[in-house]
Motif scaffolding. Structure first.
Motif, PDB file in Angstrom:
ATOM      1  N   GLN A 117       0.816  -1.541  -0.089  1.00 11.21           N
ATOM      2  CA  GLN A 117       0.191  -0.092  -0.340  1.00 11.21           C
ATOM      3  C   GLN A 117       0.822   1.639   0.193  1.00 11.21           C
ATOM      4  O   GLN A 117       0.693   2.292   0.106  1.00 11.21           O
ATOM      5  CB  GLN A 117      -0.889   0.345   1.677  1.00 11.21           C
ATOM      6  CG  GLN A 117      -2.012  -0.716   1.243  1.00 11.21           C
ATOM      7  CD  GLN A 117      -2.818  -0.737   2.046  1.00 11.21           C
ATOM      8  OE1 GLN A 117      -2.469  -0.719   3.402  1.00 11.21           O
ATOM      9  NE2 GLN A 117      -4.152  -0.485   2.409  1.00 11.21           N
ATOM     10  N   THR A 118       2.014   0.869  -0.026  1.00 14.02           N
ATOM     11  CA  THR A 118       3.162   2.449   0.449  1.00 14.02           C
ATOM     12  C   THR A 118       4.476   2.007  -1.196  1.00 14.02           C
ATOM     13  O   THR A 118       4.569   0.635  -0.863  1.00 14.02           O
ATOM     14  CB  THR A 118       3.569   2.498   1.715  1.00 14.02           C
ATOM     15  OG1 THR A 118       2.537   2.556   2.736  1.00 14.02           O
ATOM     16  CG2 THR A 118       4.378   4.023   2.318  1.00 14.02           C
ATOM     17  N   PHE A 119       5.333   3.138  -1.356  1.00 13.22           N
ATOM     18  CA  PHE A 119       6.228   3.001  -2.627  1.00 13.22           C
ATOM     19  C   PHE A 119       6.829   3.808  -2.189  1.00 13.22           C
ATOM     20  O   PHE A 119       6.521   5.345  -1.551  1.00 13.22           O
ATOM     21  CB  PHE A 119       5.659   3.511  -3.420  1.00 13.22           C
ATOM     22  CG  PHE A 119       6.499   3.395  -4.599  1.00 13.22           C
ATOM     23  CD1 PHE A 119       5.857   2.005  -5.998  1.00 13.22           C
ATOM     24  CD2 PHE A 119       6.885   4.330  -5.353  1.00 13.22           C
ATOM     25  CE1 PHE A 119       6.997   1.996  -6.409  1.00 13.22           C
ATOM     26  CE2 PHE A 119       7.827   4.037  -6.082  1.00 13.22           C
ATOM     27  CZ  PHE A 119       8.372   3.179  -7.256  1.00 13.22           C
ATOM     28  N   VAL A 120       7.917   3.082  -2.299  1.00  8.46           N
ATOM     29  CA  VAL A 120       9.439   3.874  -2.086  1.00  8.46           C
ATOM     30  C   VAL A 120      10.147   3.897  -3.143  1.00  8.46           C
ATOM     31  O   VAL A 120      10.411   3.438  -3.318  1.00  8.46           O
ATOM     32  CB  VAL A 120      10.189   3.730  -0.604  1.00  8.46           C
ATOM     33  CG1 VAL A 120      11.043   4.396  -0.870  1.00  8.46           C
ATOM     34  CG2 VAL A 120       9.610   4.084   0.705  1.00  8.46           C
ATOM     35  N   PRO A 121      10.605   5.161  -3.895  1.00  6.65           N
ATOM     36  CA  PRO A 121      11.222   5.447  -5.186  1.00  6.65           C
ATOM     37  C   PRO A 121      12.844   4.897  -5.142  1.00  6.65           C
ATOM     38  O   PRO A 121      13.292   5.026  -3.772  1.00  6.65           O
ATOM     39  CB  PRO A 121      10.916   6.370  -5.735  1.00  6.65           C
ATOM     40  CG  PRO A 121      10.477   7.330  -4.866  1.00  6.65           C
ATOM     41  CD  PRO A 121       9.524   6.470  -4.049  1.00  6.65           C
ATOM     42  N   PRO A 122      13.284   3.869  -6.343  1.00 12.91           N
ATOM     43  CA  PRO A 122      13.973   3.688  -5.491  1.00 12.91           C
ATOM     44  C   PRO A 122      15.369   5.643  -5.291  1.00 12.91           C
ATOM     45  O   PRO A 122      14.901   6.063  -6.379  1.00 12.91           O
ATOM     46  CB  PRO A 122      15.053   2.924  -7.024  1.00 12.91           C
ATOM     47  CG  PRO A 122      13.595   2.925  -7.618  1.00 12.91           C
ATOM     48  CD  PRO A 122      12.189   2.916  -6.828  1.00 12.91           C
ATOM     49  N   ALA A 123      16.666   4.520  -4.726  1.00 17.38           N
ATOM     50  CA  ALA A 123      17.396   6.686  -4.781  1.00 17.38           C
ATOM     51  C   ALA A 123      15.834   8.142  -3.941  1.00 17.38           C
ATOM     52  O   ALA A 123      16.353   8.618  -4.515  1.00 17.38           O
ATOM     53  CB  ALA A 123      18.036   7.235  -5.855  1.00 17.38           C
ATOM     54  N   LEU A 130       4.461   9.991 -11.074  1.00 16.37           N
ATOM     55  CA  LEU A 130       4.349   8.853  -9.949  1.00 16.37           C
ATOM     56  C   LEU A 130       2.861   9.078  -8.933  1.00 16.37           C
ATOM     57  O   LEU A 130       2.461   7.627  -9.015  1.00 16.37           O
ATOM     58  CB  LEU A 130       5.637   8.579  -9.337  1.00 16.37           C
ATOM     59  CG  LEU A 130       5.344   7.448  -8.278  1.00 16.37           C
ATOM     60  CD1 LEU A 130       5.375   6.815  -9.045  1.00 16.37           C
ATOM     61  CD2 LEU A 130       7.197   8.218  -7.914  1.00 16.37           C
ATOM     62  N   GLU A 131       2.704  10.233  -8.446  1.00 16.23           N
ATOM     63  CA  GLU A 131       2.583  10.437  -6.840  1.00 16.23           C
ATOM     64  C   GLU A 131       1.012   9.824  -7.904  1.00 16.23           C
ATOM     65  O   GLU A 131       0.030   9.512  -7.216  1.00 16.23           O
ATOM     66  CB  GLU A 131       2.534  12.105  -6.880  1.00 16.23           C
ATOM     67  CG  GLU A 131       3.336  12.459  -5.507  1.00 16.23           C
ATOM     68  CD  GLU A 131       3.553  13.643  -5.076  1.00 16.23           C
ATOM     69  OE1 GLU A 131       2.446  13.692  -4.847  1.00 16.23           O
ATOM     70  OE2 GLU A 131       4.151  14.154  -4.804  1.00 16.23           O
ATOM     71  N   ASP A 132       0.838  11.054  -9.204  1.00 15.62           N
ATOM     72  CA  ASP A 132      -1.053  10.360  -9.191  1.00 15.62           C
ATOM     73  C   ASP A 132      -1.015   8.575 -10.012  1.00 15.62           C
ATOM     74  O   ASP A 132      -2.875   8.667  -9.299  1.00 15.62           O
ATOM     75  CB  ASP A 132      -1.088  11.749 -10.355  1.00 15.62           C
ATOM     76  CG  ASP A 132      -1.563  12.747 -10.137  1.00 15.62           C
ATOM     77  OD1 ASP A 132      -2.175  13.195  -8.853  1.00 15.62           O
ATOM     78  OD2 ASP A 132      -0.948  14.188 -10.984  1.00 15.62           O
ATOM     79  N   ILE A 133      -0.344   8.080 -10.146  1.00 17.07           N
ATOM     80  CA  ILE A 133      -0.884   6.864 -10.400  1.00 17.07           C
ATOM     81  C   ILE A 133      -0.675   6.070  -9.954  1.00 17.07           C
ATOM     82  O   ILE A 133      -1.782   5.347  -9.490  1.00 17.07           O
ATOM     83  CB  ILE A 133       1.025   6.550 -11.904  1.00 17.07           C
ATOM     84  CG1 ILE A 133       0.524   7.289 -13.035  1.00 17.07           C
ATOM     85  CG2 ILE A 133       0.718   5.325 -12.237  1.00 17.07           C
ATOM     86  CD1 ILE A 133       2.276   6.826 -13.911  1.00 17.07           C
ATOM     87  N   LEU A 134       0.375   6.179  -8.566  1.00 11.55           N
ATOM     88  CA  LEU A 134       0.265   5.680  -7.406  1.00 11.55           C
ATOM     89  C   LEU A 134      -1.051   5.875  -6.751  1.00 11.55           C
ATOM     90  O   LEU A 134      -1.621   4.865  -5.945  1.00 11.55           O
ATOM     91  CB  LEU A 134       1.034   6.106  -5.737  1.00 11.55           C
ATOM     92  CG  LEU A 134       2.557   5.820  -6.598  1.00 11.55           C
ATOM     93  CD1 LEU A 134       3.398   6.188  -5.587  1.00 11.55           C
ATOM     94  CD2 LEU A 134       2.871   4.163  -6.694  1.00 11.55           C
ATOM     95  N   TYR A 135      -1.934   6.775  -6.426  1.00 14.67           N
ATOM     96  CA  TYR A 135      -3.482   7.392  -6.071  1.00 14.67           C
ATOM     97  C   TYR A 135      -4.417   6.677  -6.695  1.00 14.67           C
ATOM     98  O   TYR A 135      -5.513   6.084  -5.775  1.00 14.67           O
ATOM     99  CB  TYR A 135      -3.324   8.718  -6.096  1.00 14.67           C
ATOM    100  CG  TYR A 135      -4.938   9.731  -6.269  1.00 14.67           C
ATOM    101  CD1 TYR A 135      -4.653   9.605  -4.473  1.00 14.67           C
ATOM    102  CD2 TYR A 135      -5.892   9.330  -6.315  1.00 14.67           C
ATOM    103  CE1 TYR A 135      -5.728  10.366  -3.762  1.00 14.67           C
ATOM    104  CE2 TYR A 135      -7.208   9.454  -6.067  1.00 14.67           C
ATOM    105  CZ  TYR A 135      -7.158   9.979  -4.560  1.00 14.67           C
ATOM    106  OH  TYR A 135      -8.326  10.354  -3.954  1.00 14.67           O
TER     107      TYR A 135
END
Length: 255
Positions: A117-123, A130-135
């Motif tokens: 349910q949570t994402f941390v992008p590499p580096a 990114l934020e809108d697609i994850l949402y």
């Protein structure tokens, strides 16, 4: 009360030995709660679904699982050269690339029975999409280097990340700097200690992590991304505020 998240970065079959060493380290200092930042297809060569034993190990730990990119690989970028060398997967990705990478990553995670349910992008490197697609995919939030973003409330929760560099030259400097950073950020309400799998190849880093983790356990209460982003965490309980980005643009047919 001050809080901390202990997070293991770059968890994947390629680093199986380092992962086991990291688990041993956490166990030796009594860290019972941590987050696993999993890469579904590290460098496009180590997909999780081809490593059934590794997936079973992940599931047996009963710890929070965070999606950490798709391949964790990207072209070398001068813009991000101080933070990473060819690992900022989403830094230069366009809209379609970002969507496709996340779709493939989620397909693998779901096929392996790993809920995220949570994402941390590499580096910790993002892009405008990114934020809108994850949402749109239903993610609660994502972690940046200095804060955690709640995608439902659109709020940023301050949270410094302390980590080593594993690049030549910078690695030595980070060993000297890490204890200083821990003291510098001591008064932060929420602190994150980011252990990378490559750290387990350096005895000096293992020794320093052991000291800092032991101190962390005495100074702070361990928490998770899910707790921070959920009701009763660090954010208000109201929901439904969508990030203002391309998903709200009628030109994309997604409004």
């Amino acid at each position: 009360m001050r809080y901390a998240i202990v997070e293991l970065h770059d968890v994947c079959p390629y680093y199986y030995d380092e992962f086991c060493a990291c688990l041993d380290l956490l166990n030796s200092v009594g860290i019972k709660k941590y987050s696993l930042l999993v890469v579904p297809n590290f460098h496009n060569q180590f997909p999780l679904y081809k490593n059934v034993h590794f997936v079973k190990v992940l599931r047996s730990l009963n710890q929070e699982i965070i999606l950490h990119g798709y391949t964790h690989k990207a072209p070398v970028s001068l813009r991000h050269i101080l933070h990473t060398y060819g690992e900022g997967e989403f830094g230069a990705a366009e809209l379609v690339q970002t969507y496709e990478a996340l779709t493939r990553a989620m397909d693998i995670m779901q096929a392996c029975g790993l809920e995220v349910q949570t994402f941390v992008p590499p580096a910790w490197i993002s892009n405008p999409y990114l934020e809108d697609i994850l949402y749109a995919f239903g993610f609660l939030g994502l972690g940046y280097r200095d804060f955690i973003k709640n995608l439902e409330t659109n709020q940023s929760i301050p949270s410094k990340s302390i980590t080593f560099s594993n690049r030549f030259g910078l690695s030595y400097l980070s060993i000297k700097a890490l204890p200083l950073l821990y003291r510098l950020f001591y008064k932060e309400d929420l602190l994150r200690l980011a252990l990378h799998m490559k750290d387990m190849r350096d005895k000096r880093k293992i020794a320093l992590w052991r000291v800092l983790l032991s101190k962390l356990k005495k100074d702070r209460r361990l928490t998770s991304y899910g707790e921070v982003l959920g009701k009763g965490g660090f954010t208000p309980a109201f929901k439904g505020v969508q990030p203002a980005g391309w998903l709200g643009n009628p030109a994309f047919g997604m409004s």
